[in-house]
Design a protein around this motif. Structure first.
Motif, PDB file in Angstrom:
ATOM      1  N   PRO A 253      35.007  35.671  47.095  1.00 24.41           N
ATOM      2  CA  PRO A 253      35.998  35.017  46.922  1.00 24.41           C
ATOM      3  C   PRO A 253      36.292  35.105  45.460  1.00 24.41           C
ATOM      4  O   PRO A 253      35.455  34.486  45.133  1.00 24.41           O
ATOM      5  CB  PRO A 253      36.195  33.919  47.445  1.00 24.41           C
ATOM      6  N   GLY A 254      37.161  35.238  44.610  1.00 24.55           N
ATOM      7  CA  GLY A 254      37.677  34.908  43.400  1.00 24.55           C
ATOM      8  C   GLY A 254      37.470  36.340  42.344  1.00 24.55           C
ATOM      9  O   GLY A 254      38.449  35.737  41.215  1.00 24.55           O
ATOM     10  N   CYS A 255      36.722  37.079  43.200  1.00 26.32           N
ATOM     11  CA  CYS A 255      36.581  38.382  42.600  1.00 26.32           C
ATOM     12  C   CYS A 255      37.853  39.164  42.565  1.00 26.32           C
ATOM     13  O   CYS A 255      39.127  39.425  43.097  1.00 26.32           O
ATOM     14  CB  CYS A 255      35.373  39.013  42.860  1.00 26.32           C
ATOM     15  N   MET A 256      37.967  40.332  41.465  1.00 18.37           N
ATOM     16  CA  MET A 256      38.907  40.973  41.365  1.00 18.37           C
ATOM     17  C   MET A 256      38.834  42.464  41.909  1.00 18.37           C
ATOM     18  O   MET A 256      38.047  42.957  41.891  1.00 18.37           O
ATOM     19  CB  MET A 256      39.200  41.873  40.012  1.00 18.37           C
ATOM     20  N   VAL A 257      40.075  42.227  42.956  1.00 16.57           N
ATOM     21  CA  VAL A 257      40.106  43.317  43.522  1.00 16.57           C
ATOM     22  C   VAL A 257      41.145  43.691  43.508  1.00 16.57           C
ATOM     23  O   VAL A 257      42.603  43.212  43.279  1.00 16.57           O
ATOM     24  CB  VAL A 257      40.347  43.193  45.280  1.00 16.57           C
ATOM     25  N   GLU A 258      41.526  45.265  43.480  1.00 21.08           N
ATOM     26  CA  GLU A 258      42.969  45.786  43.530  1.00 21.08           C
ATOM     27  C   GLU A 258      42.970  47.348  44.744  1.00 21.08           C
ATOM     28  O   GLU A 258      41.126  47.481  45.022  1.00 21.08           O
ATOM     29  CB  GLU A 258      43.060  46.931  42.257  1.00 21.08           C
ATOM     30  N   ARG A 259      43.556  47.850  44.478  1.00 23.13           N
ATOM     31  CA  ARG A 259      43.191  49.638  45.512  1.00 23.13           C
ATOM     32  C   ARG A 259      43.451  50.367  44.656  1.00 23.13           C
ATOM     33  O   ARG A 259      43.386  50.113  43.641  1.00 23.13           O
ATOM     34  CB  ARG A 259      45.008  49.372  46.536  1.00 23.13           C
ATOM     35  N   SER A 260      42.563  51.663  44.555  1.00 23.33           N
ATOM     36  CA  SER A 260      42.130  52.706  44.572  1.00 23.33           C
ATOM     37  C   SER A 260      43.491  53.170  43.511  1.00 23.33           C
ATOM     38  O   SER A 260      44.164  52.885  44.388  1.00 23.33           O
ATOM     39  CB  SER A 260      40.933  52.835  44.933  1.00 23.33           C
ATOM     40  N   VAL A 261      43.115  54.265  42.987  1.00 24.72           N
ATOM     41  CA  VAL A 261      44.400  54.755  42.342  1.00 24.72           C
ATOM     42  C   VAL A 261      44.960  56.188  43.675  1.00 24.72           C
ATOM     43  O   VAL A 261      45.995  56.559  43.842  1.00 24.72           O
ATOM     44  CB  VAL A 261      44.360  55.907  41.251  1.00 24.72           C
TER      45      VAL A 261
END
Length: 471
Positions: free
Chosen positions: A180-188
């Motif tokens: 929780p709180g960590c950076m999360v993004e979708r891969s390219v």
């Protein structure tokens, strides 16, 4: 005034409201024929349209306010000038998927993501990618190179999003919920997720791949920055406990990935069977210290083995990275023999209190853990040349034969015998002994002189003399 979901009062821009005056909606009510429908009166229509516009404006203002106060998810990564540019390229393997190839921003050619000379700030990388993409059939993108010095971890969850339905694999959601709180993004690719956070203390020992779709890195890996839409959290969020839990669940430290393969990290007490070095440790160390560094290390401006042994960190981000390179070199020179590697390392000027002062739950010291990891990664070992007495004997026979032929040639010339009738050396040349022995010129120093009546230097002279006479 409009209230948002948090009941905070937001003042709408008066110019924005003026664009949609009630009078305009009333006129629109007649111009577009809404009055014919009979569902709303003129006043009701104008009120509804004003409410829609005001709600939309409130949403826009709220989004702008959130962006203004929300932390940059990449701030912790942007603190390091370890950004690179890359572009998707065809895989040399016929059935392989495209590769993400790091590029030199100055030339556009392929580069090593771990070469600090191509690292730059985030802003510079974005600018370089935009510049290089102009006129390129494929876009250049931005990536970040992880090293142990950053104290950042990169958790990669691949192929866990159904691109047709948008459905996320349940197990992936559960694993991401650990942070929780960590950076999360979708891969390219849009098919997976990246999770980035920070940890405290020493770099944790862990495997790098698990279950065919999960990867974890804290060092020596570059991450292709994912899609900007939906990126959230903070890469600077501390998650030491959570990271250790993930390692215990999926990336147990007993297994270390070496060249993509899982290898058991064991403490070895014997030399690798392929190793062929000097049994005397001091003699072998002298040989190692005198060796020239590899071209890759020279190009990267990194310390040689001799410099690492003397305690230098030149070209490396810090002690941990330089230590890892030193142990990797030791594994090569001393045949992956952990006992010997430990003894040499502790006798070096590189030795630190941490090496034996830090002890893990399994009883390993920090030094022993790192040596086992280096031995698991190292696939090559030193080979000084001639491997067996039988091999020495065959080489000696050939060298002595050439020396004898050279002597015969010399006598034939001295005795006035026509060179054209001396066919012995021609036979030697035709049998391609030159080709077979060419590799041995540099190894004459290793020949056991007692086994040969000729001294190595005399043999070398005889060989070259014979070869010249064969031309």
């Amino acid at each position: 005034m409009i209230n948002n979901d948090d009941h905070n009062s937001i003042a709408l821009d008066s110019d924005f409201i003026d664009m949609y005056q009630v009078e305009k909606f009333e006129q629109q009510y007649y111009d577009e024929g809404y009055y014919l429908l009979g569902d709303e009166t003129k006043d009701e229509y104008a009120a509804r349209m004003m409410a829609e516009i005001q709600n939309k404006a409130a949403e826009i203002i709220k989004e702008q306010q959130q962006k203004a106060i929300a932390p940059d998810p990449l701030a912790a990564m942007k603190a390091f000038n370890q950004w690179i540019v890359w572009r998707e390229e065809p895989n040399p393997k016929p059935d392989g998927k495209p590769i993400k190839e790091p590029k030199n921003p100055a030339t556009g050619y392929a580069a090593n993501a771990h070469n600090p000379r191509i690292w730059m700030s985030y802003e510079a990388a974005v600018a370089a990618a935009e510049r290089m993409s102009k006129g390129s059939p494929k876009p250049f993108r931005v990536g970040f190179t992880f090293t142990a010095a950053t104290k950042l971890f990169f958790f990669d969850l691949d192929n866990c999003i159904d691109t047709d339905t948008g459905e996320i694999r349940t197990e992936a959601t559960e694993l991401m919920d650990l942070f929780p709180g960590c950076m999360v993004e979708r891969s390219v690719s849009g098919k997976g997720f990246h999770v980035v956070g920070t940890y405290e203390g020493d770099e944790p020992l862990h495997d790098k791949k698990a279950d065919g779709w999960l990867e974890l890195y804290t060092d020596k890996r570059f991450m292709a920055l994912g899609l900007d839409d939906g990126r959230k959290g903070d890469a600077g969020m501390k998650a030491t406990v959570e990271l250790n839990k993930l390692i215990e669940m999926r990336f147990k430290p007993e297994l270390i990935s070496a060249d993509g393969k899982e290898v058991t990290a064991e403490w070895t007490t014997e030399y690798d069977p392929k190793w062929n070095g000097f049994e005397d440790i001091d003699e072998q160390l002298t040989k190692a210290l005198a060796a020239q560094p590899s071209n890759d290390r020279l190009m990267a401006g990194k310390a040689s083995f001799a410099e690492l042994h003397a305690g230098s960190n030149a070209g490396f981000p810090g002690d941990s990275e330089a230590d890892a390179a030193y142990f990797f070199d030791l594994a090569y020179w001393f045949g992956r023999n952990c006992d010997v590697i430990e003894a040499v390392a502790l006798s070096s000027d590189r030795a630190r209190d941490k090496w034996e002062g830090q002890v893990y739950s399994n009883g390993d010291t920090w030094l022993r853990r790192e040596i086992k990891a280096a031995v698991a990664r190292q696939t090559k070992v030193y080979d000084k040349g001639f491997r067996s007495e039988d091999g020495n004997r065959k080489v000696l026979e050939q060298v002595e034969y050439l020396a004898l032929m050279a002597e015969a040639q010399r006598k034939a010339v001295v005795d006035g015998i026509d060179h054209a009738h001396v066919d012995i050396l021609r036979h030697v040349d035709d049998s391609h002994i030159w080709k077979r022995l060419s590799q041995h010129y540099a190894y004459l120093q290793y020949l056991p002189v007692a086994a040969c009546k000729y001294k190595p230097q005399d043999l070398q002279t005889a060989i070259f003399s014979a070869r010249i006479n064969c031309q």
